[in-house]
Design a protein around this motif. Structure first.
Motif, PDB file in Angstrom:
ATOM      1  N   PHE A  30     -10.260  -3.651  -2.865  1.00 41.78           N
ATOM      2  CA  PHE A  30     -10.302  -2.523  -3.383  1.00 41.78           C
ATOM      3  C   PHE A  30     -11.797  -1.958  -3.264  1.00 41.78           C
ATOM      4  CE2 PHE A  30     -11.417  -0.170  -7.395  1.00 41.78           C
ATOM      5  CZ  PHE A  30     -10.667   1.085  -7.071  1.00 41.78           C
ATOM      6  N   VAL A  66      -1.720   2.310   4.544  1.00 40.49           N
ATOM      7  CA  VAL A  66      -2.948   1.966   5.199  1.00 40.49           C
ATOM      8  C   VAL A  66      -2.766   0.664   5.917  1.00 40.49           C
ATOM      9  CG1 VAL A  66      -5.304   1.698   5.000  1.00 40.49           C
ATOM     10  CG2 VAL A  66      -4.408   3.498   3.839  1.00 40.49           C
ATOM     11  N   CYS A  95       0.966  -1.316  -0.010  1.00 38.53           N
ATOM     12  CA  CYS A  95      -0.093  -0.120   0.252  1.00 38.53           C
ATOM     13  C   CYS A  95       1.027   1.348   0.028  1.00 38.53           C
ATOM     14  CB  CYS A  95      -0.785   0.019   1.314  1.00 38.53           C
ATOM     15  SG  CYS A  95      -1.815   1.692   1.219  1.00 38.53           S
ATOM     16  N   PRO A  96       0.634   2.166  -1.030  1.00 36.96           N
ATOM     17  CA  PRO A  96       1.521   3.372  -1.019  1.00 36.96           C
ATOM     18  C   PRO A  96       1.241   4.207   0.055  1.00 36.96           C
ATOM     19  CG  PRO A  96      -0.118   3.181  -2.932  1.00 36.96           C
ATOM     20  CD  PRO A  96      -0.329   2.126  -2.122  1.00 36.96           C
ATOM     21  N   ALA A  97       0.138   4.142   0.491  1.00 36.36           N
ATOM     22  CA  ALA A  97      -0.353   5.294   1.503  1.00 36.36           C
ATOM     23  C   ALA A  97      -0.315   4.707   2.710  1.00 36.36           C
ATOM     24  CB  ALA A  97      -1.899   5.377   1.259  1.00 36.36           C
ATOM     25  N   CYS A 109      -6.711   6.157   1.677  1.00 38.13           N
ATOM     26  CA  CYS A 109      -6.704   5.247   0.562  1.00 38.13           C
ATOM     27  C   CYS A 109      -6.647   6.089  -0.785  1.00 38.13           C
ATOM     28  CB  CYS A 109      -7.631   4.373   0.536  1.00 38.13           C
ATOM     29  SG  CYS A 109      -7.978   3.417  -0.824  1.00 38.13           S
ATOM     30  N   ILE A 110      -5.724   5.848  -1.525  1.00 39.52           N
ATOM     31  CA  ILE A 110      -5.739   6.617  -2.950  1.00 39.52           C
ATOM     32  C   ILE A 110      -6.313   5.910  -3.894  1.00 39.52           C
ATOM     33  CG2 ILE A 110      -3.933   8.049  -2.124  1.00 39.52           C
ATOM     34  CD1 ILE A 110      -2.136   6.231  -4.344  1.00 39.52           C
ATOM     35  N   GLU A 111      -6.824   4.851  -3.696  1.00 37.53           N
ATOM     36  CA  GLU A 111      -7.611   3.903  -4.863  1.00 37.53           C
ATOM     37  C   GLU A 111      -6.969   3.575  -5.811  1.00 37.53           C
ATOM     38  OE1 GLU A 111     -10.911   6.529  -5.637  1.00 37.53           O
ATOM     39  OE2 GLU A 111     -11.551   7.023  -3.471  1.00 37.53           O
ATOM     40  N   CYS A 112      -5.642   2.936  -5.495  1.00 39.56           N
ATOM     41  CA  CYS A 112      -4.844   2.233  -6.584  1.00 39.56           C
ATOM     42  C   CYS A 112      -5.206   0.882  -6.918  1.00 39.56           C
ATOM     43  CB  CYS A 112      -3.511   2.559  -6.178  1.00 39.56           C
ATOM     44  SG  CYS A 112      -2.880   1.383  -4.848  1.00 39.56           S
ATOM     45  N   GLY A 113      -5.670   0.251  -5.830  1.00 41.84           N
ATOM     46  CA  GLY A 113      -6.102  -1.137  -6.023  1.00 41.84           C
ATOM     47  C   GLY A 113      -5.001  -2.306  -6.138  1.00 41.84           C
ATOM     48  N   LEU A 114      -3.847  -1.794  -5.488  1.00 41.48           N
ATOM     49  CA  LEU A 114      -2.602  -2.884  -5.216  1.00 41.48           C
ATOM     50  C   LEU A 114      -3.049  -3.565  -4.238  1.00 41.48           C
ATOM     51  CD1 LEU A 114       0.298  -0.248  -5.587  1.00 41.48           C
ATOM     52  CD2 LEU A 114      -0.292  -2.158  -7.139  1.00 41.48           C
ATOM     53  N   CYS A 115      -3.602  -3.384  -3.227  1.00 40.78           N
ATOM     54  CA  CYS A 115      -4.238  -4.306  -2.198  1.00 40.78           C
ATOM     55  C   CYS A 115      -4.762  -5.361  -2.624  1.00 40.78           C
ATOM     56  CB  CYS A 115      -4.797  -3.721  -1.182  1.00 40.78           C
ATOM     57  SG  CYS A 115      -6.191  -2.622  -1.663  1.00 40.78           S
ATOM     58  N   VAL A 129      -3.939  -2.108   5.883  1.00 40.26           N
ATOM     59  CA  VAL A 129      -5.069  -2.654   5.295  1.00 40.26           C
ATOM     60  C   VAL A 129      -5.658  -4.192   5.721  1.00 40.26           C
ATOM     61  CG1 VAL A 129      -5.905  -3.276   2.792  1.00 40.26           C
ATOM     62  CG2 VAL A 129      -3.914  -1.841   2.945  1.00 40.26           C
TER      63      VAL A 129
HETATM   64  S1  SF4 Z   1      -6.390   0.668  -2.896  1.00 41.16           S
HETATM   65 FE1  SF4 Z   1      -5.259  -0.566  -1.396  1.00 41.16          FE
HETATM   66  S2  SF4 Z   1      -3.079  -0.339  -1.670  1.00 41.16           S
HETATM   67 FE2  SF4 Z   1      -4.088   1.281  -2.831  1.00 41.16          FE
HETATM   68  S3  SF4 Z   1      -3.936   2.954  -1.370  1.00 41.16           S
HETATM   69 FE3  SF4 Z   1      -6.028   2.020  -1.018  1.00 41.16          FE
HETATM   70  S4  SF4 Z   1      -5.605   0.605   0.494  1.00 41.16           S
HETATM   71 FE4  SF4 Z   1      -3.800   1.043  -0.302  1.00 41.16          FE
END
Ligand code: SF4
Ligand code: SF4
Length: 423
Positions: free
Chosen positions: A402, A359, A355-357, A385-391, A361
């Motif tokens: 996500f 969080v 998670c780049p932020a 959360c910046i809504e990147c979907g990596l998690c 998770v």
């Molecule tokens: S989508 Fe998941 S990985 Fe991306 S910023 Fe939000 S919690 Fe972190």
């Protein structure tokens, strides 16, 4: 609420595709027989147009300054109905029976004596590329920087890269309009490292970012380019920066050069085998029509996704229309689509590492699965959360993290606005 230092990019290092030789010209998709616009508000009053009314291409419909839409086609309004979007959001659908030939409306062309700002505000809020011109009005005076992004929001999606590569003249014209509207503001054109525009653009700085996902997300850009950390729960525009896509700015340039409102959207089509193609389609075109023209079969059980593999949203119908922000349509083969997971978190920590932020998770998901949205925001930093979907991408249990987070944020905001209304 947890306070953390912002962003570091952890593994996996997913790189954006860089178009070096865009040999693939978008396929021009013919007009469909039916088109549909999805308006971003509930159907709670007259729209200033009714079923059976004739419309022209580019006609401004609506009787209020702040509540209008632009007809994408020439034809007849076939239906107006309430509909439900992502996360159960209440929206309005306007359907059109399309005439075979465009008859352009002239109101925008005839508004040449108005200022750029007036014309943009009155006519160009729904350009393909979904320009967020909300910062033109509310916080315009507080705005210090406007970013124009030549990169896309998800992996495998190359729509804005293609525009940046092939529409330099239109982009340059669009940026001149942006400069006029945002006098004395800093305009920054964002490109991936190693990519340069064809020439200089007066009054516009070029900044490059690593082509590593999700470096082009607004809050990361703010941190890296402006050294501004956007606090949890605060939007970038509230911190003085607005973001526009290259496609929106190019269309702004086309609108002012041609005198007609651009209504064709460039989309990246991501096929089942992961290969991509570009298509140029009229706003409101159903996805099924595009796939039929491209010869792509959608079988029972296949998923049709708006967006890319990390943060895309599964569409409920193959007749879903192309909207101003539909940068990609992805078809996922039924056999390759991960099943809806009923598995539980095994606490492997992969989502936290990626998670780049920052969080937490793994803790957040426990609360979200139990619909404890308020606590998720207060105790586990959901709003960072910046809504990147990596998690969700790295989760070995295939938990749709996500979408849980998106739902959590949506429900949290809905509860907050109800509290304000009832106060
Ligand atoms: S989508 Fe998941 S990985 Fe991306 S910023 Fe939000 S919690 Fe972190
Ligand atoms: S990646 Fe999935 S299984 Fe691992 S801690 Fe996160 S939610 Fe749990």
């Amino acid at each position: 609420m947890i306070k953390r230092s912002f962003f570091s990019l952890a593994a996996p290092k997913l790189t954006y595709p860089i178009l070096t030789t865009p040999s693939t010209k978008p396929v021009d998709i013919p007009l469909p027989e039916r088109a549909q616009l999805i308006l971003d508000h509930p159907l709670n009053g007259p729209l200033g147009i009714g079923v059976g009314d004739m419309v022209k291409t580019g006609q401004r419909c609506g009787d209020r300054e702040d509540n209008y839409f632009i007809s994408p086609v020439t034809g007849t309004v076939a239906a107006i109905s309430a509909t439900v979007g992502y996360m159960g959001k209440n929206l309005t659908a306007v359907s059109f029976k399309v005439d075979g030939k465009d008859r352009p409306d002239e109101e925008f062309r005839n508004s040449e004596s108005s200022s750029e700002l007036e014309r943009v505000t009155r006519f160009l809020g729904y350009l393909p590329g979904q320009p967020d011109f909300s910062f033109l009005t509310g916080i315009r005076d507080n705005l210090k920087t406007v970013f124009v992004s030549g990169m896309d929001k998800d992996l495998l999606v190359s729509t804005n890269s293609l525009i940046a590569k092939t529409e330099f003249a239109e982009l340059k014209k669009g940026m001149a309009i942006v400069r006029k509207i945002f006098e004395k503001k800093r305009i920054i054109y964002l490109l991936p490292e190693g990519v340069r525009p064809e020439g200089e653009i007066e009054g516009v700085e070029i900044k490059q970012m690593p082509a590593v996902y999700p470096q082009f997300f607004p809050k990361i850009v703010m941190k890296k380019i402006l050294a501004i950390e956007v606090p949890t729960g605060i939007r970038c525009d509230e911190m003085g920066a607005g973001f526009l896509s290259a496609e929106a700015v190019s269309n702004l340039g086309k609108a002012f050069s041609s005198g007609s409102i651009p209504l064709d959207k460039v989309i990246t089509v991501i096929k089942k085998d992961g290969s991509t193609a570009f298509a140029r389609v009229r706003l409101g075109t159903p996805a099924r029509h595009i796939m039929d023209v491209l010869g792509i079969k959608i079988a029972k059980g296949d998923r049709l996704i708006s967006g890319g593999p990390l943060a895309g949203i599964t569409l409920s119908s193959v007749d879903a229309p192309v909207c101003g922000d539909t940068d990609a349509l992805m078809i996922q083969d039924a056999a390759a689509a991960p099943p809806i997971s009923a598995a539980h978190c095994v606490n492997c920590g992969e989502c936290v590492r990626v998670c780049p932020a920052h969080v937490p998770v793994n803790m957040l998901i426990r609360l979200l699965e139990n619909k404890l949205y308020d606590e998720a925001a207060r105790s586990f930093d959901m709003l960072s959360c910046i809504e990147c979907g990596l998690c969700g991408y790295v989760c070995p249990a295939a938990i749709p993290i996500f979408h849980y987070v998106m739902l959590g944020k949506f429900e949290y905001e809905r509860a907050r606005s109800l509290e304000v209304q009832n106060a």
